[in-house]
Motif scaffolding. Structure first.
Motif, PDB file in Angstrom:
ATOM      1  N   UNK A 152       0.837  -1.193   0.000  1.00  0.00           N
ATOM      2  CA  UNK A 152       0.000   0.000   0.000  1.00  0.00           C
ATOM      3  C   UNK A 152       0.863   1.231   0.000  1.00  0.00           C
ATOM      4  N   UNK A 153       0.466   2.250  -0.720  1.00  0.00           N
ATOM      5  CA  UNK A 153       1.195   3.505  -0.685  1.00  0.00           C
ATOM      6  C   UNK A 153       0.956   4.176   0.646  1.00  0.00           C
ATOM      7  N   UNK A 154       1.815   5.056   1.007  1.00  0.00           N
ATOM      8  CA  UNK A 154       1.598   5.818   2.229  1.00  0.00           C
ATOM      9  C   UNK A 154       1.709   7.281   1.876  1.00  0.00           C
ATOM     10  N   UNK A 202     -10.277   0.573  -9.539  1.00  0.00           N
ATOM     11  CA  UNK A 202      -9.666  -0.761  -9.408  1.00  0.00           C
ATOM     12  C   UNK A 202      -8.793  -1.054 -10.634  1.00  0.00           C
ATOM     13  N   UNK A 203      -9.193  -0.530 -11.781  1.00  0.00           N
ATOM     14  CA  UNK A 203      -8.379  -0.717 -12.982  1.00  0.00           C
ATOM     15  C   UNK A 203      -7.043   0.005 -12.835  1.00  0.00           C
ATOM     16  N   UNK A 204      -7.118   1.222 -12.293  1.00  0.00           N
ATOM     17  CA  UNK A 204      -5.883   2.001 -12.113  1.00  0.00           C
ATOM     18  C   UNK A 204      -4.928   1.309 -11.135  1.00  0.00           C
ATOM     19  N   UNK A 249      -2.249  -3.284 -10.933  1.00  0.00           N
ATOM     20  CA  UNK A 249      -0.936  -3.910 -10.735  1.00  0.00           C
ATOM     21  C   UNK A 249      -0.517  -3.924  -9.266  1.00  0.00           C
ATOM     22  N   UNK A 250      -1.350  -3.367  -8.415  1.00  0.00           N
ATOM     23  CA  UNK A 250      -1.028  -3.372  -6.981  1.00  0.00           C
ATOM     24  C   UNK A 250      -1.573  -4.652  -6.345  1.00  0.00           C
ATOM     25  N   UNK A 251      -0.879  -5.160  -5.321  1.00  0.00           N
ATOM     26  CA  UNK A 251      -1.309  -6.437  -4.741  1.00  0.00           C
ATOM     27  C   UNK A 251      -2.593  -6.352  -3.919  1.00  0.00           C
ATOM     28  N   UNK A 252      -2.932  -5.165  -3.452  1.00  0.00           N
ATOM     29  CA  UNK A 252      -4.104  -5.048  -2.573  1.00  0.00           C
ATOM     30  C   UNK A 252      -4.847  -3.752  -2.873  1.00  0.00           C
TER      31      UNK A 252
END
Ligand code: 6PG
Length: 265
Positions: free
Chosen positions: A1-3, A39-41, A44-47
């Protein structure tokens, strides 16, 4: 997750976007499409970290989400509650139950272990602490170390006719909570009185905040919340209504409003 690094000045906050729909069915559909696009954007993120509210939101959201049920990868969703009533998960007042019944149980792929409920085996203050610990664990953040705040991909909120959002009520001391990410409240004017709620630091660190407001009971406060510019908000300061004070510091804020609620815009 980004912070995300902490507070920014009001000049860097995004102004609210308003999306108006003739009917609640169209509103639901519009929200579904926007959620799908997010969700499309993030594909590529895992969560995908989401916080949901109660009230009319679960039903409003369900219509749109079910339209995109086979296009969204719900297995990546980590579902928290922006606020939750201090009741069992199968109680009629539970926001988790409402979201589960309306859509979490109807869309494919949701991992029940990634739907985070409140722990009512402990007093409500402790339940809030435990919920905060769940946020920290799932998002790999830490409130204690003063590290960056969790950055939810999407926080979905409703607004009461008094301008409250989550369990942040006008004039309540929780509006000033700057340290806790999740706080308890035992004197909520909207029943039930005991609840837990995300606080402004976490709400305003989100990447996207969607407000869903439908119905004539909200018509008088939309101009003081959704339609309030950042400059007007800054002038009002602490006198601004709780829902108006949700302004992500580096995220998008979108209000989805039906014609009944938006008649005075
Ligand atoms: C709750 C909610 C609360 C809700 C507003 C708006 O648990 O009570 O999360 O914050 O979103 O009261 O409710 P309505 O959408 O029903 O007007």
């Amino acid at each position: 997750m980004g912070t995300c690094a902490s507070k920014k000045s009001s000049s860097t906050m995004s102004e609210p976007e308003i999306k108006k729909y003739a009917t609640t069915v169209e509103l639901s559909s519009g929200v579904g499409q926007e959620v799908f696009e997010l969700t499309q954007m993030a594909k590529d993120e895992p969560a995908f970290f989401v916080a949901l509210s109660g009230g009319s939101l679960p039903k409003l959201l369900a219509g749109g989400l079910l339209e995109y049920a086979d296009k969204i990868d719900f297995s990546k969703w980590h579902v928290f509650f922006a606020d939750e009533r201090y009741v069992a998960h199968d109680h009629a007042d539970s926001n988790l139950l409402a979201c589960r019944t309306e859509f979490l149980a109807k869309v494919p792929g949701v991992n029940p272990e990634q739907v985070y409920g409140i722990d009512i085996s402990v007093p409500v203050e402790e339940a809030a602490k435990r919920y905060q610990a769940q946020v920290e664990k799932a998002t790999g953040t830490s409130a204690a170390s003063g590290s960056p705040l969790p950055r939810f991909h999407l926080v979905m909120l409703g607004m009461g006719p008094d301008g409250h959002t989550c369990s942040l009520f006008p004039g309540h001391p929780l509006l000033g909570e700057a340290t806790k990410w999740v706080a308890s409240i035992s004197d909520s004017p909207k029943p039930p009185p005991q609840r837990i709620t995300l606080t402004y630091p976490v709400l305003n660190a989100a990447a996207n905040v969607f407000f869903l407001a439908a119905g004539a009971s909200k018509v008088d406060i939309i101009p003081q919340t959704a339609a309030l510019s950042n400059a007007a908000l800054a002038e009002l300061g602490d006198a601004a209504l709780p829902a108006a004070r949700v302004r992500p510091s580096s995220g998008r804020l979108v209000w989805f409003i039906d014609d009944a609620a938006g008649a005075k815009l």
